[in-house]
Design an enzyme around this catalytic site. Structure first.
Site, PDB file in Angstrom:
ATOM      1  CD  GLU A 112      -7.231 -11.336  -4.942  1.00 18.15           C
ATOM      2  OE1 GLU A 112      -8.282 -10.984  -4.336  1.00 18.15           O
ATOM      3  OE2 GLU A 112      -6.053 -10.545  -4.696  1.00 18.15           O
ATOM      4  CG  HIS A 129      -4.842 -11.525  -1.473  1.00 20.76           C
ATOM      5  ND1 HIS A 129      -5.105 -10.566  -2.345  1.00 20.76           N
ATOM      6  CD2 HIS A 129      -3.969 -11.543  -0.507  1.00 20.76           C
ATOM      7  CE1 HIS A 129      -4.041  -9.794  -1.751  1.00 20.76           C
ATOM      8  NE2 HIS A 129      -3.462 -10.251  -0.652  1.00 20.76           N
ATOM      9  CB  CYS A 188      -4.507  -7.258   0.892  1.00 28.26           C
ATOM     10  SG  CYS A 188      -3.383  -7.541   2.391  1.00 28.26           S
ATOM     11  CB  ILE A 246      -0.560 -12.330   1.304  1.00 30.74           C
ATOM     12  CG1 ILE A 246      -1.072 -13.704   0.900  1.00 30.74           C
ATOM     13  CG2 ILE A 246       0.972 -12.285   1.048  1.00 30.74           C
ATOM     14  CD1 ILE A 246      -1.097 -13.821  -0.640  1.00 30.74           C
ATOM     15  CB  SER A 268      -1.092  -0.010   1.224  1.00 27.74           C
ATOM     16  OG  SER A 268      -0.180   0.160   2.418  1.00 27.74           O
TER      17      SER A 268
HETATM   18  N1  GLN Z   1       1.259  -5.608   4.009  1.00 25.34           N
HETATM   19  C1  GLN Z   1       0.855  -4.791   2.616  1.00 25.34           C
HETATM   20  C2  GLN Z   1       0.668  -3.476   2.956  1.00 25.34           C
HETATM   21  O1  GLN Z   1       0.696  -3.049   4.255  1.00 25.34           O
HETATM   22  C3  GLN Z   1      -0.471  -5.516   2.028  1.00 25.34           C
HETATM   23  C4  GLN Z   1      -0.454  -6.898   1.858  1.00 25.34           C
HETATM   24  C5  GLN Z   1      -1.003  -7.453   0.758  1.00 25.34           C
HETATM   25  O2  GLN Z   1      -1.601  -6.677  -0.113  1.00 25.34           O
HETATM   26  N2  GLN Z   1      -1.187  -8.797   0.582  1.00 25.34           N
HETATM   27  O3  GLN Z   1       0.532  -2.610   2.120  1.00 25.34           O
END
Ligand code: GLN
Length: 204
Positions: free
Chosen positions: A183, A181, A81, A137, A55
């Site tokens: 998807e 996720h 996520c 994840i 992100s």
């Molecule tokens: N940990 C990531 C974040 O903070 C997000 C992980 C993911 O999109 N699978 O952006």
């Protein structure tokens, strides 16, 4: 025909392209689909999917490409996520300079289940998903759900009961966010998104 984009600055773009194509077929909702890397490519979109990834990186690129404001104007947003982190109004563990879209009335805490090695899969308690294992994840946790603002929980982790998929319906708008996720495993959540977005646009 619904105009749908997948934000392709970074992260798991192909999984969303495949899932939304499959979903459009199954839900019999015709879509025109494109990847999006610039403010120009956002023009005319009715729905935007924002993938998992980092992100922080996505936020910096959105800012650099002047894409935050035009993205806020898209009626349908679905983030998984990192994508949900971009949508949330409250984010714990932001990096300095990390600015999000600030559109969905939820709070999230980044990396709240631990590091990459703590990634896991779980069957979810959900009204919209069959019993199947969904990957998490380096997932964030949803720390706040503003029910008064119309946010609803669509899926939870079985033991802890923590919310993991949430939606927010507003006149002419539909937001969907997942810390996991779907998807990667199923088109179900994308079908749900397309149907709800089509209905929101019709009622607007
Ligand atoms: N940990 C990531 C974040 O903070 C997000 C992980 C993911 O999109 N699978 O952006």
């Amino acid at each position: 025909m619904l105009q749908i984009g997948v934000l392709a600055l970074q992260g798991g773009v192909h999984e969303h392209l495949d899932a939304v194509r499959g979903a459009a077929d199954k839900a019999k909702i015709p879509i025109s689909l494109r990847t999006v890397r610039t403010a120009r490519e956002l023009e005319g979109l009715q729905g935007l999917l924002m993938p998992g990834g980092e992100s922080t990186t996505m936020s910096l690129l959105l800012q650099k490409n002047s894409m935050l404001e035009p993205t806020r104007n898209i009626p349908g947003l679905f983030g998984t996520c990192a994508g949900l982190i971009l949508m949330a109004k409250e984010v714990e563990g932001k990096m300095q300079g990390q600015e999000g879209l600030d559109v969905m009335d939820v709070g999230v805490s980044r990396n709240a289940y631990g590091a990459q090695i703590d990634s896991f899969e779980s069957v979810l308690e959900s009204e919209i998903l069959p019993k199947m294992r969904i990957p998490f994840i380096r997932a964030p946790k949803i720390t706040k759900v503003d029910e008064a603002a119309g946010v609803r929980i669509l899926a939870r982790l079985p033991k802890s009961n923590e919310p993991v998929i949430v939606e927010q319906r507003m006149p002419g708008r539909f937001y969907l966010g997942a810390t996991c996720h779907p998807e990667i495993r199923t088109t179900r959540v994308h079908e749900y998104f397309l149907r709800a977005l089509a209905a929101a646009l019709k009622s607007a």
